[in-house]
Write a protein that holds these residues in place. Structure first.
Motif, short mmCIF file in Angstrom:
data_model
loop_
_atom_site.label_atom_id
_atom_site.label_comp_id
_atom_site.label_asym_id
_atom_site.label_seq_id
_atom_site.Cartn_x
_atom_site.Cartn_y
_atom_site.Cartn_z
N ALA A 1 0.82 -1.22 0.00
CA ALA A 1 0.00 0.00 0.00
C ALA A 1 0.85 1.26 0.00
N VAL A 2 1.96 1.22 0.74
CA VAL A 2 2.84 2.40 0.80
C VAL A 2 3.45 2.67 -0.57
N THR A 3 3.94 1.61 -1.22
CA THR A 3 4.57 1.77 -2.53
C THR A 3 3.53 2.23 -3.56
N LEU A 4 2.34 1.64 -3.50
CA LEU A 4 1.26 2.02 -4.40
C LEU A 4 0.92 3.50 -4.27
N SER A 5 1.00 4.04 -3.05
CA SER A 5 0.59 5.43 -2.81
C SER A 5 1.46 6.45 -3.54
N GLU A 6 2.61 6.02 -4.06
CA GLU A 6 3.47 6.94 -4.81
C GLU A 6 3.18 6.94 -6.32
N THR A 7 2.19 6.16 -6.75
CA THR A 7 1.87 6.09 -8.18
C THR A 7 0.73 7.03 -8.55
N ASP A 8 0.56 7.23 -9.86
CA ASP A 8 -0.54 8.07 -10.35
C ASP A 8 -1.87 7.32 -10.34
N PHE A 9 -1.82 5.99 -10.28
CA PHE A 9 -3.06 5.20 -10.34
C PHE A 9 -3.45 4.63 -8.97
N ALA A 10 -2.87 5.19 -7.90
CA ALA A 10 -3.09 4.65 -6.55
C ALA A 10 -4.57 4.56 -6.18
N GLN A 11 -5.33 5.63 -6.44
CA GLN A 11 -6.74 5.61 -6.02
C GLN A 11 -7.53 4.55 -6.77
N ALA A 12 -7.26 4.38 -8.05
CA ALA A 12 -8.01 3.40 -8.86
C ALA A 12 -7.78 1.98 -8.34
#
Length: 235
Positions: free
Chosen positions: A100-111
């Motif tokens: 989740a932490v790594t995902l939060s740095e992407t542009d598609f995190a919310q999706a």
């Protein structure tokens, strides 16, 4: 630094006491028991290295998987990569504090987080709610839809007590994070916290813990943390 060297360095940093703590929280063999702070000098040497991160994550060794998240390059990862990482995240310290932490740095995190919240799977739901906590605690309020966040608070209010334990814990953190880090809905988060009341969270072979989001928000406000944003999400 190559894969074998990193694995040897991690093994050397392992401590039996830390290993026992991780196991009591749900980790299983293989693992070395490396304190997260002890990984920082190694991470500084390597910086971001996605191919190495992938090899480490694939080992199934908890410490290697955690360190993979520290050196991962989120911009080099696709949604499919995160689904694959999530499939291998067998307990909450991986799902919520690595994926989740790594995902939060992407542009598609919310999706991706939205998809996981809707999945019905305990750790995917937990990671989805946790990802929003990392996002809200780091990004400007303007990046979020107020109506969407309000709807998510309503969802928590209506469903939290029927959810699996790890999901409950992440939802409780979500109420708190909206209350402290997302100013447009501070009042609604406070109301939601009061309506939800204490949240009992079962833990592996341990006494249940109780989270009280309303008290946690009050304490943070008293400490002057209203509006808090982290500069960096990952260590």
């Amino acid at each position: 630094m190559d894969f074998e060297t990193v694995m040897a360095e991690l093994e050397a940093l392992g401590k039996e006491r830390t290993k026992k703590t991780y196991i009591s929280n749900g980790a299983h063999e293989p693992l070395f028991g490396v304190a997260t702070g002890a990984m920082k000098p190694l991470a500084k040497k390597i910086k971001k290295n996605q191919p190495l991160a992938e090899r480490l994550y694939a080992t199934g060794n908890y410490d290697a998987m955690y360190f993979a998240g520290v050196i991962a390059d989120p911009m080099a990862m696709t949604e499919a990569d995160f689904e694959r990482w999530m499939d291998a995240a067998y307990f909450y310290m991986l799902s919520d504090y690595v994926v989740a932490v790594t995902l939060s740095e992407t542009d598609f995190a919310q999706a991706v987080a939205d998809r996981w919240i809707a999945s019905g799977e305990e750790l995917r739901m937990s990671a989805g709610w946790s990802c929003y906590c990392w996002l809200l605690g780091n990004r400007p309020d303007s990046e979020f839809s107020e109506s969407k966040m309000a709807g998510m608070l309503d969802q928590v209010r209506n469903t939290i007590h029927e959810c699996p334990d790890r999901t409950k814990s992440a939802m409780s953190n979500f109420i708190y994070t909206v209350g402290i880090s997302y100013l447009p809905l501070h009042d609604k988060a406070v109301e939601t916290a009061k309506a939800v009341g204490p949240v009992e969270i079962g833990r592996n072979n341990k006494k249940s813990s109780v989270s009280v989001p309303s008290e946690n928000i009050q304490k943070a406000v008293a400490r002057g943390q209203l509006g808090f944003k982290r500069k960096y999400v990952r260590c």
